[in-house]
Scaffold this motif. Structure first.
Motif, PDB file in Angstrom:
ATOM      1  N   ARG A  27     -32.160   4.453  17.971  1.00 58.38           N
ATOM      2  CA  ARG A  27     -31.238   4.166  18.687  1.00 58.38           C
ATOM      3  C   ARG A  27     -29.907   3.662  18.177  1.00 58.38           C
ATOM      4  N   PRO A  28     -28.886   3.952  18.530  1.00 52.82           N
ATOM      5  CA  PRO A  28     -27.714   2.922  17.722  1.00 52.82           C
ATOM      6  C   PRO A  28     -28.062   1.452  18.372  1.00 52.82           C
ATOM      7  N   CYS A  29     -27.735   0.487  17.415  1.00 56.13           N
ATOM      8  CA  CYS A  29     -28.051  -0.937  18.041  1.00 56.13           C
ATOM      9  C   CYS A  29     -26.566  -1.671  18.278  1.00 56.13           C
ATOM     10  N   VAL A  30     -26.604  -2.393  19.447  1.00 52.48           N
ATOM     11  CA  VAL A  30     -25.520  -3.349  19.476  1.00 52.48           C
ATOM     12  C   VAL A  30     -26.082  -4.804  19.116  1.00 52.48           C
ATOM     13  N   LEU A  31     -25.327  -5.621  18.428  1.00 55.47           N
ATOM     14  CA  LEU A  31     -25.682  -6.993  18.196  1.00 55.47           C
ATOM     15  C   LEU A  31     -25.162  -7.867  19.329  1.00 55.47           C
ATOM     16  N   VAL A  32     -26.003  -8.790  19.793  1.00 54.59           N
ATOM     17  CA  VAL A  32     -25.261  -9.528  20.776  1.00 54.59           C
ATOM     18  C   VAL A  32     -25.403 -11.018  20.255  1.00 54.59           C
ATOM     19  N   ALA A  33     -24.238 -11.637  19.748  1.00 56.67           N
ATOM     20  CA  ALA A  33     -24.134 -13.075  19.490  1.00 56.67           C
ATOM     21  C   ALA A  33     -24.162 -13.926  20.591  1.00 56.67           C
ATOM     22  N   ARG A  87     -17.630 -18.220   5.862  1.00 52.19           N
ATOM     23  CA  ARG A  87     -18.390 -17.578   5.279  1.00 52.19           C
ATOM     24  C   ARG A  87     -19.890 -17.633   5.679  1.00 52.19           C
ATOM     25  N   LEU A  88     -20.342 -18.857   6.058  1.00 55.91           N
ATOM     26  CA  LEU A  88     -21.819 -19.069   6.834  1.00 55.91           C
ATOM     27  C   LEU A  88     -21.780 -18.145   7.863  1.00 55.91           C
ATOM     28  N   LEU A  89     -20.778 -18.279   8.768  1.00 60.03           N
ATOM     29  CA  LEU A  89     -20.738 -17.651   9.978  1.00 60.03           C
ATOM     30  C   LEU A  89     -20.822 -15.915   9.718  1.00 60.03           C
ATOM     31  N   GLN A  90     -20.322 -15.455   8.618  1.00 66.72           N
ATOM     32  CA  GLN A  90     -20.460 -14.055   8.433  1.00 66.72           C
ATOM     33  C   GLN A  90     -21.743 -13.927   7.699  1.00 66.72           C
ATOM     34  N   GLY A  91     -22.392 -14.546   6.966  1.00 62.52           N
ATOM     35  CA  GLY A  91     -23.518 -14.285   6.391  1.00 62.52           C
ATOM     36  C   GLY A  91     -24.675 -14.187   7.291  1.00 62.52           C
ATOM     37  N   ARG A  92     -24.277 -15.232   8.451  1.00 66.37           N
ATOM     38  CA  ARG A  92     -25.455 -15.059   9.224  1.00 66.37           C
ATOM     39  C   ARG A  92     -25.383 -13.775  10.338  1.00 66.37           C
ATOM     40  N   MET A  93     -24.199 -13.163  10.457  1.00 66.77           N
ATOM     41  CA  MET A  93     -23.918 -12.129  11.454  1.00 66.77           C
ATOM     42  C   MET A  93     -24.456 -10.925  10.494  1.00 66.77           C
ATOM     43  N   LEU A  94     -24.104 -11.054   9.236  1.00 65.62           N
ATOM     44  CA  LEU A  94     -24.656  -9.960   8.252  1.00 65.62           C
ATOM     45  C   LEU A  94     -26.296  -9.682   7.937  1.00 65.62           C
ATOM     46  N   ALA A  95     -26.659 -10.879   8.046  1.00 65.22           N
ATOM     47  CA  ALA A  95     -28.141 -10.944   8.055  1.00 65.22           C
ATOM     48  C   ALA A  95     -28.707 -10.259   9.259  1.00 65.22           C
ATOM     49  N   ALA A  96     -28.367 -10.378  10.198  1.00 64.70           N
ATOM     50  CA  ALA A  96     -28.661  -9.796  11.482  1.00 64.70           C
ATOM     51  C   ALA A  96     -28.580  -8.062  11.529  1.00 64.70           C
ATOM     52  N   LEU A  97     -27.353  -7.950  11.056  1.00 62.81           N
ATOM     53  CA  LEU A  97     -26.885  -6.347  10.912  1.00 62.81           C
ATOM     54  C   LEU A  97     -28.075  -6.002   9.697  1.00 62.81           C
ATOM     55  N   ASP A  98     -28.019  -6.323   8.641  1.00 59.44           N
ATOM     56  CA  ASP A  98     -29.164  -5.898   7.633  1.00 59.44           C
ATOM     57  C   ASP A  98     -30.599  -5.726   8.134  1.00 59.44           C
ATOM     58  N   CYS A  99     -31.039  -6.668   8.975  1.00 62.26           N
ATOM     59  CA  CYS A  99     -32.257  -6.922   9.791  1.00 62.26           C
ATOM     60  C   CYS A  99     -32.238  -5.368  10.404  1.00 62.26           C
ATOM     61  N   VAL A 100     -31.610  -5.497  11.459  1.00 62.38           N
ATOM     62  CA  VAL A 100     -31.778  -4.187  12.347  1.00 62.38           C
ATOM     63  C   VAL A 100     -31.625  -2.804  11.649  1.00 62.38           C
ATOM     64  N   ARG A 101     -30.729  -2.718  10.642  1.00 64.78           N
ATOM     65  CA  ARG A 101     -30.715  -1.318   9.858  1.00 64.78           C
ATOM     66  C   ARG A 101     -32.015  -0.886   9.235  1.00 64.78           C
ATOM     67  N   GLY A 102     -32.685  -1.874   9.075  1.00 68.74           N
ATOM     68  CA  GLY A 102     -34.095  -1.613   8.494  1.00 68.74           C
ATOM     69  C   GLY A 102     -35.468  -1.183   9.410  1.00 68.74           C
ATOM     70  N   LEU A 103     -34.799  -1.414  10.588  1.00 74.59           N
ATOM     71  CA  LEU A 103     -36.217  -1.228  11.860  1.00 74.59           C
ATOM     72  C   LEU A 103     -36.075   0.153  12.034  1.00 74.59           C
ATOM     73  N   PRO A 104     -37.433   0.573  12.227  1.00 76.43           N
ATOM     74  CA  PRO A 104     -37.755   2.230  12.752  1.00 76.43           C
ATOM     75  C   PRO A 104     -37.181   2.579  14.017  1.00 76.43           C
ATOM     76  N   GLU A 105     -36.672   1.573  14.855  1.00 76.35           N
ATOM     77  CA  GLU A 105     -36.234   1.924  16.007  1.00 76.35           C
ATOM     78  C   GLU A 105     -34.730   2.293  16.091  1.00 76.35           C
ATOM     79  N   ILE A 106     -33.992   1.905  14.925  1.00 76.12           N
ATOM     80  CA  ILE A 106     -32.624   1.899  14.897  1.00 76.12           C
ATOM     81  C   ILE A 106     -32.189   2.942  14.045  1.00 76.12           C
ATOM     82  N   ASP A 107     -31.179   3.554  14.409  1.00 80.23           N
ATOM     83  CA  ASP A 107     -30.426   4.462  13.730  1.00 80.23           C
ATOM     84  C   ASP A 107     -29.517   3.769  12.928  1.00 80.23           C
ATOM     85  N   GLY A 108     -29.800   3.466  11.842  1.00 85.52           N
ATOM     86  CA  GLY A 108     -29.197   2.669  10.870  1.00 85.52           C
ATOM     87  C   GLY A 108     -27.755   3.077  10.235  1.00 85.52           C
TER      88      GLY A 108
END
Length: 108
Positions: A27-33, A87-108
């Motif tokens: 599935r496409p994923c939506v990040l919720v902050a 940059r810390l804010l951006q890094g945390r958000m990118l860490a979440a994005l990178d995490c979900v891109r690698g999940l089998p349920e997610i259409d990366g």
């Protein structure tokens, strides 16, 4: 509805996101902050709502260990580092994005 907590890293900090999906298909994923208090019930419910719409919802964790602020002082102390260092804010958000891109349920 399938939900699970997912651990991911940003530097040495362990973060705990909350994934909600309606099926095991990609599935496409939506990040919720989350708001300044942290990754609480409100953002997890929003992730579940997105799953009901056919997306995967991922409630990300900005503070680590799914920490929640108990009052205005704690919430402010948790949020201030991100206001001071974008940059810390951006890094945390990118860490979440990178995490979900690698999940089998997610259409990366």
């Amino acid at each position: 509805m399938h939900t699970r907590e997912i651990e991911y890293q940003h530097g040495d900090l362990t973060l705990r996101g909350y994934l909600a999906t309606d099926a095991n298909e990609n599935r496409p994923c939506v990040l919720v902050a989350h708001p300044w208090a942290g990754r609480g019930a409100f953002v997890m419910e929003k992730a579940e709502y997105l799953a009901k719409l056919g997306y995967a919802g991922f409630a990300l964790d900005m503070y680590g260990d799914a920490r929640l602020g108990a009052d205005k002082g704690e919430c402010s102390a948790l949020m201030n580092p991100f206001l001071e260092d974008r940059r810390l804010l951006q890094g945390r958000m990118l860490a979440a994005l990178d995490c979900v891109r690698g999940l089998p349920e997610i259409d990366g």
